[in-house]
Design a protein around this motif. Structure first.
Motif, PDB file in Angstrom:
ATOM      1  N   HIS A 146       0.824  -1.217   0.000  1.00 38.02           N
ATOM      2  CA  HIS A 146       0.000   0.000   0.000  1.00 38.02           C
ATOM      3  C   HIS A 146       0.858   1.267   0.000  1.00 38.02           C
ATOM      4  CE1 HIS A 146      -3.389  -2.603   0.769  1.00 38.02           C
ATOM      5  NE2 HIS A 146      -4.221  -1.593   0.915  1.00 38.02           N
TER       6      HIS A 146
ATOM      7  N   HIS B 244      -3.476  -9.485  -2.150  1.00 37.90           N
ATOM      8  CA  HIS B 244      -4.499 -10.481  -2.528  1.00 37.90           C
ATOM      9  C   HIS B 244      -4.092 -11.269  -3.767  1.00 37.90           C
ATOM     10  CE1 HIS B 244      -6.603  -8.443   0.543  1.00 37.90           C
ATOM     11  NE2 HIS B 244      -6.691  -7.318  -0.146  1.00 37.90           N
TER      12      HIS B 244
ATOM     13  N   ASP C 292      -7.415  -6.639   5.731  1.00 35.57           N
ATOM     14  CA  ASP C 292      -7.759  -5.860   4.542  1.00 35.57           C
ATOM     15  C   ASP C 292      -9.111  -6.368   4.066  1.00 35.57           C
ATOM     16  OD1 ASP C 292      -6.225  -4.032   2.288  1.00 35.57           O
ATOM     17  OD2 ASP C 292      -7.857  -5.263   1.509  1.00 35.57           O
TER      18      ASP C 292
ATOM     19  N   HIS D 286     -10.471  -6.672   1.280  1.00 38.74           N
ATOM     20  CA  HIS D 286     -10.564  -7.488   0.067  1.00 38.74           C
ATOM     21  C   HIS D 286      -9.939  -8.874   0.202  1.00 38.74           C
ATOM     22  CE1 HIS D 286     -11.727  -3.562  -1.608  1.00 38.74           C
ATOM     23  NE2 HIS D 286     -12.639  -4.356  -2.138  1.00 38.74           N
TER      24      HIS D 286
ATOM     25  N   SER E 252      -4.970  -2.975  -9.698  1.00 41.71           N
ATOM     26  CA  SER E 252      -5.598  -3.203  -8.379  1.00 41.71           C
ATOM     27  C   SER E 252      -5.795  -4.688  -8.121  1.00 41.71           C
ATOM     28  CB  SER E 252      -6.929  -2.465  -8.212  1.00 41.71           C
ATOM     29  OG  SER E 252      -8.012  -3.267  -8.627  1.00 41.71           O
ATOM     30  N   CYS E 253      -6.163  -5.016  -6.878  1.00 41.29           N
ATOM     31  CA  CYS E 253      -6.342  -6.422  -6.523  1.00 41.29           C
ATOM     32  C   CYS E 253      -7.547  -7.039  -7.216  1.00 41.29           C
ATOM     33  CB  CYS E 253      -6.462  -6.567  -5.012  1.00 41.29           C
ATOM     34  SG  CYS E 253      -7.790  -5.600  -4.292  1.00 41.29           S
TER      35      CYS E 253
ATOM     36  N   CYS F  15      -0.704  -1.112  -4.789  1.00 40.39           N
ATOM     37  CA  CYS F  15      -2.061  -0.535  -4.800  1.00 40.39           C
ATOM     38  C   CYS F  15      -2.102   0.800  -5.539  1.00 40.39           C
ATOM     39  CB  CYS F  15      -2.547  -0.333  -3.375  1.00 40.39           C
ATOM     40  SG  CYS F  15      -2.651  -1.861  -2.443  1.00 40.39           S
TER      41      CYS F  15
ATOM     42  N   CYS G  95      -5.242   3.134  -6.620  1.00 41.15           N
ATOM     43  CA  CYS G  95      -6.480   2.594  -6.048  1.00 41.15           C
ATOM     44  C   CYS G  95      -6.719   3.154  -4.654  1.00 41.15           C
ATOM     45  CB  CYS G  95      -6.408   1.072  -6.003  1.00 41.15           C
ATOM     46  SG  CYS G  95      -7.869   0.332  -5.303  1.00 41.15           S
ATOM     47  N   ILE G  96      -5.627   3.502  -3.965  1.00 43.79           N
ATOM     48  CA  ILE G  96      -5.789   4.055  -2.617  1.00 43.79           C
ATOM     49  C   ILE G  96      -5.380   5.536  -2.614  1.00 43.79           C
ATOM     50  CG2 ILE G  96      -3.592   2.992  -1.849  1.00 43.79           C
ATOM     51  CD1 ILE G  96      -6.766   3.634   0.227  1.00 43.79           C
TER      52      ILE G  96
ATOM     53  N   ASN H 184     -12.048  -1.526  -7.500  1.00 43.86           N
ATOM     54  CA  ASN H 184     -13.277  -2.007  -6.858  1.00 43.86           C
ATOM     55  C   ASN H 184     -14.024  -0.935  -6.082  1.00 43.86           C
ATOM     56  OD1 ASN H 184     -11.557  -1.754  -4.651  1.00 43.86           O
ATOM     57  ND2 ASN H 184     -10.981  -3.909  -4.722  1.00 43.86           N
TER      58      ASN H 184
ATOM     59  N   ARG I 175     -12.084   9.366  -3.362  1.00 42.63           N
ATOM     60  CA  ARG I 175     -11.050   8.361  -3.058  1.00 42.63           C
ATOM     61  C   ARG I 175      -9.856   8.484  -4.009  1.00 42.63           C
ATOM     62  NH1 ARG I 175     -10.530   2.735  -0.695  1.00 42.63           N
ATOM     63  NH2 ARG I 175      -9.389   1.491  -2.198  1.00 42.63           N
TER      64      ARG I 175
HETATM   65 FE1  SF4 Z   1      -6.966  -3.710  -3.345  1.00 39.37          FE
HETATM   66 FE2  SF4 Z   1      -6.956  -1.142  -3.808  1.00 39.37          FE
HETATM   67 FE3  SF4 Z   1      -7.284  -2.009  -1.303  1.00 39.37          FE
HETATM   68 FE4  SF4 Z   1      -4.944  -2.244  -2.567  1.00 39.37          FE
HETATM   69  S1  SF4 Z   1      -5.972  -0.337  -1.986  1.00 39.37           S
HETATM   70  S2  SF4 Z   1      -5.952  -3.827  -1.368  1.00 39.37           S
HETATM   71  S3  SF4 Z   1      -5.537  -2.611  -4.654  1.00 39.37           S
HETATM   72  S4  SF4 Z   1      -8.667  -2.298  -3.016  1.00 39.37           S
END
Ligand code: SF4
Ligand code: MIC
Length: 700
Positions: free
Chosen positions: A65, A101, A119, A121, A340-341, A401, A404-405, A422, A428
């Motif tokens: 992350h 993930h 986490d 996910h 992303s995951c 990540c 995505c974050i 996701n 965000r």
């Molecule tokens: Fe998945 Fe995005 Fe969370 Fe990373 S920040 S674990 S890529 S949803």
């Protein structure tokens, strides 16, 4: 009795309680995962609990992350995580090795096992037939120490997949369709189980895309059977010996899910439930009017015909705000991000590379591609696909990540960003007022070439691009060079745990005052996500420093020129007054970050009163000594306002055994009733001020 797959995996893991839907159970956890943004706190808490060694089959500490490393904070965390992993016997996945993930699925996921991850996910692992659950770091720390994980025994939602996906329609479209049916609300306490003839054509990474976004449904986890596709995946990962076949028993029954919806606000969801669901008796599900102008629908089964699906997208601000891509075709796109995951597997990216091969990204589009893992990146590099992407004009991002974050790639104001991620909660991405469409890699890459939202099914005719049918590889490149196994015991004993100066010991909770009187510090609406409560993005680097991070609690609601939420809370705390958070439906959606409880606790928040509270959030609140309550009559939500003083008498007795408690609105002079959301196990934990003081009291 014929069993569902969920119960087949769950039952042998139950170490406390009875396997009856709704009753509290404790389950044995075989594997854990943590990532750096939650892991530092999780391991600090593990240390605080005095757990010297992990007692799971496998525990992995990932760094994926916070890899930007502006200032020493991230690197200090990484060093701490590397040394503590070696000390306590966990694997350490170094920055650059990939998103937790994706890597876990590749290298550790095993059918029939339980996985608990810090986490939200973590349910990605359901794609390989695991019961994989997201939780707060403190619960994961307990599981690392060999303790059970506590949940309410789940209801099981059956989702039957029929038919086969047409070219250009993907696993992402399956889960987006399901989100349009079940929505992000009202699924707490459920697990989703996929079955039916449509399952076999989906390879494991496609299944993982679907189970990954089960987190957005708000269910505890989702699971696919373990079948020939699972066997092939494990063989290709050099782990064929870990295959076990797993499926529901023929004739097993799924639970009935009851939704109560507002026909004005939820018209699309109601239409989708009626279209895609069967009632418990096997007839099409139908909405029946109920009190307050609302409707009630009983769902016995969700049935999705894969050949009828089309490319879909989820629009800001919610992953369940689903539209068809064709409907939005032609809108100008400025940014496309693939990764992303959710969607960064080898097959996902190979299909993108094939579409990009010999072509150039539209001059007005910025295309970023983040392979999900070093394995995926190495394979793309070795077979030339990476070069095709670079030649086409893609910016290749680290296997992490990243955007995505909200770590970079915030889109320009008033532009559209298409992302294969996701979550699309407002802001965000790092841009206030952002417009993010969550889409499949196929839809994303189509827009990257055309510069506008494009139904990928039109690519063959409009651009002469044939559908890239990419088969699952017979073998993946296996190189665990960036995955350090736990050292032998003698070497572990010699490891020095490095706590850098930016790592601050997390504060511990305290018992609630009795009576509890406090100020309503915020009166928030529905769907307050953990990104609202505790923003990430550029603030992620403060995860190991609660006093600093807490300054940003509810930051998005602060008004210029007025004291911030944190300042108001600390002023009340200094005056000896507790803080209350009041909110609407689905409080605490999204991330597992326990900072959404830990930081408010640090600011003196002692209770959250909402119309409904999401599972992980509820558990985190109790773990950190904050009392989760729900309005017995949701109408009372409107009778409480910011700045009201609320008072609860006989707190100790209520925490010990009451199902309801009376709350006095001292300012307005009336009483209202709240439901006490505590399991029998949680009552003494809250009474002690949280899990840490509780554990400490019981150790002495
Ligand atoms: Fe998945 Fe995005 Fe969370 Fe990373 S920040 S674990 S890529 S949803
Ligand atoms: C997320 O996708 O929101 C995160 C960042 O992965 C979080 C974890 C965190 O906040 O560290 C999650 O999903 O739990």
């Amino acid at each position: 009795m014929a069993q569902t797959l969920v119960y087949k995996i769950l039952e042998p893991h139950i170490v406390e309680g009875e396997p009856k839907p709704g009753s509290p159970i404790g389950i044995r956890i075989d594997q854990t995962l943590t990532q750096d943004a939650t892991g530092t706190t999780a391991f600090l808490l593990l240390e605080a609990m005095g757990i010297p060694h992990v007692r799971t089959e496998v525990s992995v500490s990932y760094v994926d992350h916070n890899t930007a490393q502006f200032g020493p904070e991230n690197a200090n965390d990484h060093l701490y995580l590397q040394t503590i992993a070696a000390k306590v016997g966990a694997y350490f996945s170094r920055p650059g090795n990939g998103i937790c993930h994706q890597v876990h699925l590749e290298r550790f996921g095993r059918p029939g096992r339980t996985l608990l991850g810090a986490d939200s996910h973590t349910p990605t692992g359901g794609g390989i037939g695991m019961i994989a659950i997201g939780a707060g770091g403190l619960d994961v720390a307990v599981a690392m120490g060999g303790g059970p994980f506590h949940i309410a025994c789940p209801k099981v939602i059956g989702v039957e997949l029929r038919g086969q996906l047409k070219p250009w329609v993907t696993a992402k479209d399956i889960i987006l369709r399901l989100l349009s049916v079940l929505s992000t609300r009202g699924n707490v306490g459920c697990m989703v189980e996929y079955f039916g003839p449509g399952v076999s054509s989906l390879p494991v990474p496609a299944r993982a895309t679907i189970t990954n976004m089960g987190a957005e449904l708000g269910v505890t986890c989702s699971v696919f059977p373990s079948d020939e596709a699972t066997r092939q995946f494990l063989i290709a990962q050099g782990r064929g010996d870990q295959y076990v076949p797993l499926a529901a028993d023929p004739g097993c029954r799924y639970d009935t899910i009851v939704k109560t919806l507002d026909p004005h606000a939820d018209a699309a969801t109601i239409a989708n439930i009626e279209r895609y669901c069967l009632s418990p008796s096997g007839k099409p599900a139908r909405a029946v009017p109920t009190e307050g102008g609302r409707v009630r629908i009983e769902i016995g089964l969700v049935v999705l015909d894969l050949d009828e699906l089309e490319p879909l997208a989820a629009l800001t601000p919610s992953p369940d705000h689903i539209v068809s891509v064709a409907e939005h075709a032609g809108k100008k796109v400025n940014q496309v991000l693939i990764g992303s995951c959710t969607n960064s597997s080898y097959q996902d990216l190979m299909r993108c590379a094939a579409v990009l091969a010999g072509r150039t990204v539209h001059p007005d589009v910025e295309l970023g591609i983040a392979p999900g893992s070093r394995q995926v990146l190495m394979m793309l590099a070795d077979n030339g696909a990476l070069a095709q992407m670079v030649r086409a004009g893609a910016r290749i991002l680290e296997s992490a990540c990243g955007p995505c974050i909200g770590q970079g790639f915030s889109p320009a104001d008033h532009t559209i960003s298409l992302r294969t991620f996701n979550r699309n909660f407002a802001g965000r991405s790092g841009t206030v007022g952002d417009c993010v469409y969550l889409v499949s890699p196929e839809t994303a890459v189509a827009a990257a070439l055309t510069g506008k939202i494009t139904d990928p099914r039109t690519l063959p005719e409009a651009c002469g691009i044939a559908y890239p049918d990419v088969a699952p590889p017979a073998s993946f490149t296996i190189d665990d060079g960036m995955l350090s196994p736990p050292p032998p015991p003698a070497a572990a004993r010699a490891v020095e745990i490095i706590h850098g100066p930016t790592i601050v010991k997390p504060p511990s909770g305290e018992p609630l005052a009795d009576p509890l009187e406090g100020l309503v510090l915020i009166h928030a609406g529905d769907k307050i996500t953990t990104d609202h409560i505790m923003p990430a993005g550029s603030l992620l680097k403060f995860r190991s420093n609660v006093p600093e991070y807490a300054k940003h609690v509810f930051q998005c609601f602060n008004k210029p020129g007025e004291p911030t939420f944190a300042q108001r809370a600390l002023t009340a705390k200094a005056a000896g007054q507790a803080g209350f958070i009041v909110a609407g439906d689905s409080y605490g959606q999204g991330s597992s970050r326990e900072h959404a409880a830990l930081c408010p606790m640090y600011l003196g928040v002692r209770a959250v009163i909402a119309k409904a509270i999401e599972r992980i959030c509820q558990a985190n609140l109790v773990n950190f000594g904050i009392w989760p309550l729900t309005f017995a009559d949701p109408g009372d939500y409107d009778r409480v306002a910011l700045g009201d003083v609320l008072r609860i008498e006989a707190v100790a007795a209520a925490v010990a055994s009451a199902t309801h408690v009376t709350v006095r609105n001292v300012t307005k002079g009336f009483d209202f009733s709240c439901t006490v959301l505590l399991s029998a196990r949680q009552r003494p934990i809250l009474a002690a001020g949280g899990l840490l003081p509780y554990t400490r009291n019981h150790a002495t």
